[in-house]
Design a protein around this motif. Structure first.
Motif, PDB file in Angstrom:
ATOM      1  N   UNK A   1       0.765  -0.987   0.010  1.00 30.76           N
ATOM      2  CA  UNK A   1       0.054   0.020   0.008  1.00 30.76           C
ATOM      3  C   UNK A   1       1.000   1.234  -0.170  1.00 30.76           C
ATOM      4  N   UNK A   2       0.201   2.523  -0.752  1.00 29.27           N
ATOM      5  CA  UNK A   2       1.005   3.627  -0.881  1.00 29.27           C
ATOM      6  C   UNK A   2       0.229   4.607  -0.074  1.00 29.27           C
ATOM      7  N   UNK A   3       0.518   5.156   0.783  1.00 24.23           N
ATOM      8  CA  UNK A   3      -0.123   6.498   1.492  1.00 24.23           C
ATOM      9  C   UNK A   3       0.407   7.635   1.596  1.00 24.23           C
ATOM     10  N   UNK A   4      -0.488   8.829   1.565  1.00 23.22           N
ATOM     11  CA  UNK A   4      -0.060   9.866   1.952  1.00 23.22           C
ATOM     12  C   UNK A   4      -0.662  10.511   2.922  1.00 23.22           C
ATOM     13  N   UNK A   5      -0.157  11.236   4.059  1.00 19.99           N
ATOM     14  CA  UNK A   5      -0.424  11.410   5.353  1.00 19.99           C
ATOM     15  C   UNK A   5      -0.347  13.162   5.318  1.00 19.99           C
ATOM     16  N   UNK A   6      -1.403  13.665   5.845  1.00 19.82           N
ATOM     17  CA  UNK A   6      -1.324  15.086   6.481  1.00 19.82           C
ATOM     18  C   UNK A   6      -1.430  15.028   8.153  1.00 19.82           C
ATOM     19  N   UNK A   7      -0.339  15.422   8.649  1.00 21.67           N
ATOM     20  CA  UNK A   7      -0.098  15.361  10.218  1.00 21.67           C
ATOM     21  C   UNK A   7      -0.463  16.689  10.817  1.00 21.67           C
ATOM     22  N   UNK A   8      -1.073  16.681  11.834  1.00 21.51           N
ATOM     23  CA  UNK A   8      -1.526  17.804  12.592  1.00 21.51           C
ATOM     24  C   UNK A   8      -0.732  17.487  14.073  1.00 21.51           C
ATOM     25  N   UNK A   9       0.073  18.140  14.236  1.00 20.46           N
ATOM     26  CA  UNK A   9       1.048  18.016  15.638  1.00 20.46           C
ATOM     27  C   UNK A   9       0.402  18.856  16.724  1.00 20.46           C
ATOM     28  N   UNK A  10      -0.425  18.053  17.594  1.00 21.18           N
ATOM     29  CA  UNK A  10      -1.078  18.761  18.354  1.00 21.18           C
ATOM     30  C   UNK A  10      -0.040  19.149  19.659  1.00 21.18           C
ATOM     31  N   UNK A  11       1.069  18.194  19.912  1.00 22.17           N
ATOM     32  CA  UNK A  11       1.962  18.648  20.952  1.00 22.17           C
ATOM     33  C   UNK A  11       3.453  17.707  20.631  1.00 22.17           C
ATOM     34  N   UNK A  12       4.401  18.199  21.273  1.00 22.83           N
ATOM     35  CA  UNK A  12       5.714  17.364  20.897  1.00 22.83           C
ATOM     36  C   UNK A  12       5.445  15.767  21.271  1.00 22.83           C
ATOM     37  N   UNK A  13       4.311  15.329  21.886  1.00 25.74           N
ATOM     38  CA  UNK A  13       4.247  13.969  22.264  1.00 25.74           C
ATOM     39  C   UNK A  13       3.421  13.275  21.371  1.00 25.74           C
ATOM     40  N   UNK A  14       2.200  14.017  20.610  1.00 21.07           N
ATOM     41  CA  UNK A  14       1.025  13.436  19.921  1.00 21.07           C
ATOM     42  C   UNK A  14       0.846  14.132  18.667  1.00 21.07           C
ATOM     43  N   UNK A  15       0.574  13.316  17.701  1.00 28.13           N
ATOM     44  CA  UNK A  15      -0.072  14.041  16.461  1.00 28.13           C
ATOM     45  C   UNK A  15      -1.151  13.256  15.994  1.00 28.13           C
ATOM     46  N   UNK A  16      -2.066  13.862  15.166  1.00 35.85           N
ATOM     47  CA  UNK A  16      -3.305  13.303  14.768  1.00 35.85           C
ATOM     48  C   UNK A  16      -3.090  13.402  13.053  1.00 35.85           C
ATOM     49  N   UNK A  17      -3.319  12.293  12.488  1.00 37.19           N
ATOM     50  CA  UNK A  17      -2.999  12.380  10.968  1.00 37.19           C
ATOM     51  C   UNK A  17      -4.331  11.869  10.335  1.00 37.19           C
ATOM     52  N   UNK A  18      -4.598  12.202   8.947  1.00 39.98           N
ATOM     53  CA  UNK A  18      -5.538  11.660   8.052  1.00 39.98           C
ATOM     54  C   UNK A  18      -4.767  11.213   6.760  1.00 39.98           C
ATOM     55  N   UNK A  19      -5.154  10.031   6.256  1.00 38.47           N
ATOM     56  CA  UNK A  19      -4.381   9.460   5.309  1.00 38.47           C
ATOM     57  C   UNK A  19      -5.265   9.009   4.193  1.00 38.47           C
ATOM     58  N   UNK A  20      -4.743   8.687   3.038  1.00 38.02           N
ATOM     59  CA  UNK A  20      -5.451   8.184   1.745  1.00 38.02           C
ATOM     60  C   UNK A  20      -4.490   7.696   0.788  1.00 38.02           C
ATOM     61  N   UNK A  21      -4.766   6.760  -0.123  1.00 35.69           N
ATOM     62  CA  UNK A  21      -3.737   6.331  -1.113  1.00 35.69           C
ATOM     63  C   UNK A  21      -4.363   5.156  -1.702  1.00 35.69           C
ATOM     64  N   UNK A  22      -3.477   4.054  -2.180  1.00 35.45           N
ATOM     65  CA  UNK A  22      -4.006   2.981  -2.927  1.00 35.45           C
ATOM     66  C   UNK A  22      -3.306   1.719  -2.458  1.00 35.45           C
ATOM     67  N   UNK A  23      -3.880   0.474  -2.248  1.00 34.45           N
ATOM     68  CA  UNK A  23      -3.610  -0.616  -1.877  1.00 34.45           C
ATOM     69  C   UNK A  23      -4.456  -1.887  -2.478  1.00 34.45           C
ATOM     70  N   UNK A  24      -3.505  -3.028  -2.212  1.00 36.54           N
ATOM     71  CA  UNK A  24      -4.383  -4.208  -2.689  1.00 36.54           C
ATOM     72  C   UNK A  24      -4.788  -4.987  -1.415  1.00 36.54           C
TER      73      UNK A  24
END
Length: 314
Positions: free
Chosen positions: A181-204
């Protein structure tokens, strides 16, 4: 693997001797170079049209790579090659023919990851701290995952068209499958210890030989808030739907993954993420293997796999 096929891809050993054509430092840290050189290849592979056999051949490597201050390098390369394949023909006799996979090998870019033994990177000590900018609120990353199937469970309950019999069948066991699978992520760095991301791409999707476009929500926890560390361990969990783009599965499937790994600082604005974990996919097939045009009343499959990922984060 990106098309959901579950055949074993084979193994290949290569050796090449390359010359650096260009070698330049980068102001943010590290440097990049361009190389070219000949080589040899040998292995046991699955060829096009499902031919299996031993192969040996010649190749030419040409590529560009970025070498970080800690000795880790990433790059992209082309490897024009030609090889012969020793296999059994349709008459069940040994035959020697061209390995057709070299055509795809020659045209497909190769993404490389390496570590230079005997040196501490590009002109700097591995212990040197990397001067980092203030953490950005939003970052991006691209991840490639190799999915190695481990176990499966299938449940089919359907009525045959020929005689109207109701069939209920369950299978469970271990089965090796190759997938990717190949995924592209957009990461939201809430703080130095945690990040929240959304991703999409293509997979078998291996067991069903299907393809899908996932939409995932990912949460990552870092074990340290010190971003200047060259190796920063983390754990993450992600889940979401996968929208199938063929008619082998129901339009929407569900998948989730739990992984751990480490972020390797390559330069001021670039890092490399390595991770490994467990992935689970749950889907409803639209047909039953071995049966033609059956009316499915209740069916599903659960597929579990080991996942090894490589991501480049900006």
């Amino acid at each position: 693997m990106m098309s959901g096929k579950d055949k074993y891809p084979g193994v290949m050993a290569e050796y090449s001797y390359c010359f650096r054509l260009i070698d330049k430092p980068v102001r943010a840290g590290g440097g990049w170079d361009m190389y070219l050189g000949p080589g040899v290849m040998a292995g046991y592979v699955n060829d096009i049209k499902h031919r299996k056999g031993a192969t040996v051949g010649l190749k030419l490597d040409w590529g560009v790579r970025y070498r970080s201050v800690n000795g880790v390098s990433v790059g992209v390369a082309l490897s024009p090659s030609y090889a012969m394949l020793l296999h059994r023909s349709d008459m069940e006799v040994l035959a020697l023919s061209t390995y057709n996979g070299t055509i795809l090998r020659s045209l497909t870019p190769r993404f490389t990851l390496g570590y230079e033994l005997g040196r501490n990177g590009y002109g700097e000590k591995a212990s040197d701290e990397v001067s980092l900018p203030k953490q950005s609120l939003i970052t991006a990353s691209i991840e490639y995952d190799y999915v190695c199937g481990a176990f499966y469970k299938e449940h089919y309950s359907y009525t045959t068209n020929e005689d109207g019999l109701r069939i209920d069948r369950q299978n469970i066991g271990f089965r090796y499958t190759s997938n990717a699978q190949l995924l592209a992520y957009l990461n939201f760095n809430i703080c130095k210890y945690f990040s929240l991301s959304v991703a999409s791409g293509y997979e078998g999707m291996a067991l069903s030989r299907s393809r899908a476009i996932p939409l995932l929500l990912k949460g990552t926890v870092y074990f340290s808030g010190d971003l200047s560390k060259q190796v920063l361990p983390f754990v993450f969990a992600e889940a979401g739907p996968a929208f199938c783009i063929d008619r082998k599965l129901s339009p929407v499937c569900v998948q989730s993954r739990v992984s751990s790994g480490a972020k390797i600082r390559m330069s001021r604005n670039l890092s490399l993420d390595l991770n490994a974990g467990i992935q689970v996919q749950y889907a409803h097939p639209l047909n039953v293997p071995g049966e033609s045009e059956v009316a499915i009343k209740r069916s599903n499959y659960l597929h579990g796999a080991m996942v090894f990922g490589l991501a480049i984060s900006l």
